[in-house]
Design a protein around this motif. Structure first.
Motif, PDB file in Angstrom:
ATOM      1  N   PHE A   9      56.158 -87.893  42.430  1.00  0.00           N
ATOM      2  CA  PHE A   9      56.251 -86.714  43.100  1.00  0.00           C
ATOM      3  C   PHE A   9      55.700 -85.493  42.048  1.00  0.00           C
ATOM      4  O   PHE A   9      55.350 -85.649  41.073  1.00  0.00           O
ATOM      5  CB  PHE A   9      57.693 -86.487  43.339  1.00  0.00           C
ATOM      6  CG  PHE A   9      58.635 -86.311  42.251  1.00  0.00           C
ATOM      7  CD1 PHE A   9      58.837 -85.236  41.648  1.00  0.00           C
ATOM      8  CD2 PHE A   9      59.200 -87.452  41.672  1.00  0.00           C
ATOM      9  CE1 PHE A   9      59.786 -85.045  40.570  1.00  0.00           C
ATOM     10  CE2 PHE A   9      59.921 -87.429  40.548  1.00  0.00           C
ATOM     11  CZ  PHE A   9      60.296 -86.171  40.045  1.00  0.00           C
ATOM     12  N   TYR A  10      55.594 -84.470  42.756  1.00  0.00           N
ATOM     13  CA  TYR A  10      54.933 -83.413  42.085  1.00  0.00           C
ATOM     14  C   TYR A  10      55.956 -82.295  41.938  1.00  0.00           C
ATOM     15  O   TYR A  10      56.668 -81.833  43.065  1.00  0.00           O
ATOM     16  CB  TYR A  10      53.791 -82.857  42.489  1.00  0.00           C
ATOM     17  CG  TYR A  10      52.686 -84.131  42.789  1.00  0.00           C
ATOM     18  CD1 TYR A  10      51.957 -84.357  41.815  1.00  0.00           C
ATOM     19  CD2 TYR A  10      52.665 -84.791  43.790  1.00  0.00           C
ATOM     20  CE1 TYR A  10      51.012 -85.516  42.002  1.00  0.00           C
ATOM     21  CE2 TYR A  10      51.952 -85.736  44.067  1.00  0.00           C
ATOM     22  CZ  TYR A  10      51.231 -86.089  43.034  1.00  0.00           C
ATOM     23  OH  TYR A  10      50.332 -87.150  43.138  1.00  0.00           O
ATOM     24  N   GLY A  45      48.929 -78.062  40.740  1.00  0.00           N
ATOM     25  CA  GLY A  45      48.997 -78.059  42.216  1.00  0.00           C
ATOM     26  C   GLY A  45      48.769 -76.813  43.008  1.00  0.00           C
ATOM     27  O   GLY A  45      48.726 -75.514  42.470  1.00  0.00           O
ATOM     28  N   PHE A  47      48.666 -75.241  47.313  1.00  0.00           N
ATOM     29  CA  PHE A  47      49.150 -75.364  48.790  1.00  0.00           C
ATOM     30  C   PHE A  47      49.039 -73.762  49.409  1.00  0.00           C
ATOM     31  O   PHE A  47      48.889 -72.953  48.457  1.00  0.00           O
ATOM     32  CB  PHE A  47      50.479 -75.715  48.747  1.00  0.00           C
ATOM     33  CG  PHE A  47      51.465 -74.836  47.965  1.00  0.00           C
ATOM     34  CD1 PHE A  47      52.037 -73.763  48.384  1.00  0.00           C
ATOM     35  CD2 PHE A  47      51.756 -75.269  46.630  1.00  0.00           C
ATOM     36  CE1 PHE A  47      52.938 -72.651  47.512  1.00  0.00           C
ATOM     37  CE2 PHE A  47      52.745 -74.345  46.008  1.00  0.00           C
ATOM     38  CZ  PHE A  47      53.288 -73.346  46.406  1.00  0.00           C
ATOM     39  N   ARG A  70      53.258 -84.405  37.388  1.00  0.00           N
ATOM     40  CA  ARG A  70      53.403 -85.544  38.249  1.00  0.00           C
ATOM     41  C   ARG A  70      54.190 -86.397  37.573  1.00  0.00           C
ATOM     42  O   ARG A  70      54.146 -86.604  36.363  1.00  0.00           O
ATOM     43  CB  ARG A  70      52.056 -86.011  38.492  1.00  0.00           C
ATOM     44  CG  ARG A  70      51.845 -87.517  38.875  1.00  0.00           C
ATOM     45  CD  ARG A  70      50.582 -88.087  39.007  1.00  0.00           C
ATOM     46  NE  ARG A  70      50.828 -89.530  39.282  1.00  0.00           N
ATOM     47  CZ  ARG A  70      49.949 -89.875  40.653  1.00  0.00           C
ATOM     48  NH1 ARG A  70      49.518 -89.223  41.175  1.00  0.00           N
ATOM     49  NH2 ARG A  70      50.225 -91.253  40.881  1.00  0.00           N
ATOM     50  N   ARG A  88      64.932 -84.698  47.550  1.00  0.00           N
ATOM     51  CA  ARG A  88      65.037 -83.631  48.733  1.00  0.00           C
ATOM     52  C   ARG A  88      65.778 -82.534  48.210  1.00  0.00           C
ATOM     53  O   ARG A  88      65.568 -81.125  48.349  1.00  0.00           O
ATOM     54  CB  ARG A  88      64.785 -84.103  49.994  1.00  0.00           C
ATOM     55  CG  ARG A  88      63.893 -84.817  50.533  1.00  0.00           C
ATOM     56  CD  ARG A  88      63.819 -85.281  51.942  1.00  0.00           C
ATOM     57  NE  ARG A  88      62.794 -85.811  52.370  1.00  0.00           N
ATOM     58  CZ  ARG A  88      61.719 -85.687  52.922  1.00  0.00           C
ATOM     59  NH1 ARG A  88      61.506 -84.284  52.895  1.00  0.00           N
ATOM     60  NH2 ARG A  88      60.597 -86.517  53.574  1.00  0.00           N
ATOM     61  N   TYR A  93      61.292 -76.938  46.318  1.00  0.00           N
ATOM     62  CA  TYR A  93      60.099 -76.781  47.382  1.00  0.00           C
ATOM     63  C   TYR A  93      60.894 -77.080  48.750  1.00  0.00           C
ATOM     64  O   TYR A  93      61.676 -77.975  48.575  1.00  0.00           O
ATOM     65  CB  TYR A  93      58.953 -77.558  47.276  1.00  0.00           C
ATOM     66  CG  TYR A  93      58.249 -76.917  46.083  1.00  0.00           C
ATOM     67  CD1 TYR A  93      58.084 -75.958  45.426  1.00  0.00           C
ATOM     68  CD2 TYR A  93      56.932 -77.940  45.942  1.00  0.00           C
ATOM     69  CE1 TYR A  93      57.338 -75.595  44.524  1.00  0.00           C
ATOM     70  CE2 TYR A  93      55.852 -77.388  44.865  1.00  0.00           C
ATOM     71  CZ  TYR A  93      56.152 -76.376  44.169  1.00  0.00           C
ATOM     72  OH  TYR A  93      55.288 -75.763  43.072  1.00  0.00           O
ATOM     73  N   GLU A  95      59.122 -78.518  51.058  1.00  0.00           N
ATOM     74  CA  GLU A  95      58.347 -79.736  51.444  1.00  0.00           C
ATOM     75  C   GLU A  95      57.941 -80.084  50.318  1.00  0.00           C
ATOM     76  O   GLU A  95      56.820 -80.027  50.022  1.00  0.00           O
ATOM     77  CB  GLU A  95      57.350 -79.342  52.467  1.00  0.00           C
ATOM     78  CG  GLU A  95      57.731 -78.824  53.997  1.00  0.00           C
ATOM     79  CD  GLU A  95      58.777 -79.913  54.818  1.00  0.00           C
ATOM     80  OE1 GLU A  95      58.648 -81.067  54.330  1.00  0.00           O
ATOM     81  OE2 GLU A  95      59.281 -79.538  55.783  1.00  0.00           O
ATOM     82  N   PRO A  96      58.818 -81.143  49.401  1.00  0.00           N
ATOM     83  CA  PRO A  96      58.176 -81.582  48.303  1.00  0.00           C
ATOM     84  C   PRO A  96      57.085 -82.652  48.643  1.00  0.00           C
ATOM     85  O   PRO A  96      57.276 -83.171  49.684  1.00  0.00           O
ATOM     86  CB  PRO A  96      59.326 -82.409  47.468  1.00  0.00           C
ATOM     87  CG  PRO A  96      60.270 -82.123  48.752  1.00  0.00           C
ATOM     88  CD  PRO A  96      60.216 -81.342  49.713  1.00  0.00           C
ATOM     89  N   ALA A  97      56.005 -82.630  47.897  1.00  0.00           N
ATOM     90  CA  ALA A  97      55.204 -83.687  47.878  1.00  0.00           C
ATOM     91  C   ALA A  97      55.504 -84.865  46.982  1.00  0.00           C
ATOM     92  O   ALA A  97      55.559 -84.850  45.971  1.00  0.00           O
ATOM     93  CB  ALA A  97      53.718 -83.051  47.514  1.00  0.00           C
ATOM     94  N   HIS A  99      55.387 -89.642  47.414  1.00  0.00           N
ATOM     95  CA  HIS A  99      55.185 -90.748  47.936  1.00  0.00           C
ATOM     96  C   HIS A  99      56.020 -91.953  47.062  1.00  0.00           C
ATOM     97  O   HIS A  99      56.239 -91.832  46.075  1.00  0.00           O
ATOM     98  CB  HIS A  99      53.778 -91.313  48.084  1.00  0.00           C
ATOM     99  CG  HIS A  99      52.889 -91.157  46.949  1.00  0.00           C
ATOM    100  ND1 HIS A  99      52.474 -90.044  46.319  1.00  0.00           N
ATOM    101  CD2 HIS A  99      52.466 -92.360  46.095  1.00  0.00           C
ATOM    102  CE1 HIS A  99      51.570 -90.363  45.342  1.00  0.00           C
ATOM    103  NE2 HIS A  99      51.580 -91.791  45.007  1.00  0.00           N
TER     104      HIS A  99
END
Length: 105
Positions: A9-10, A45, A47, A70, A88, A93, A95-97, A99
């Motif tokens: 995650f970031y 980052g 956005f 990261r 979460r 944020y 909407e956290p980025a 995977h």
């Protein structure tokens, strides 16, 4: 018992330790006889919040750049939902980025 997953995650630099603490509390970051294990690397980052967003940082329709880390850490696959929920909840944020990767080792 299932295998290990990897969470990537970031997160803004200033929030990294707090998010990691929440993830460690949730059971992530254990490797053998060690805990609090993570890899953290700096980066930038970017956005652009669109209509309907409620950004923590930045403004609607404006490109924003943020010094972020990261972060990568492992956790037992069976607690995946718990770890993602902790991310979460702790992440600043809307909407956290992130995977999740299944470690095949």
């Amino acid at each position: 018992m299932g295998g290990l997953d990897v969470l990537v995650f970031y997160v803004p630099v200033a929030d990294t330790d707090a998010v990691l603490a929440a993830l460690f509390e949730a059971g992530a970051g254990r490797v053998g006889d060690y805990d609090s294990c993570a890899f953290v690397a700096p980066g930038r980052g970017q956005f652009r919040p669109l209509a309907g967003a409620d950004p923590t940082i930045g403004h609607l329709d404006q490109l924003t750049h943020v010094d972020e880390n990261r972060v990568e850490l492992t956790f037992p696959r069976e607690i995946r939902a718990h770890v993602v929920a902790a991310l979460r909840e702790a992440h600043p944020y809307e909407e956290p980025a992130f995977h999740v990767l299944e470690n095949q080792a």
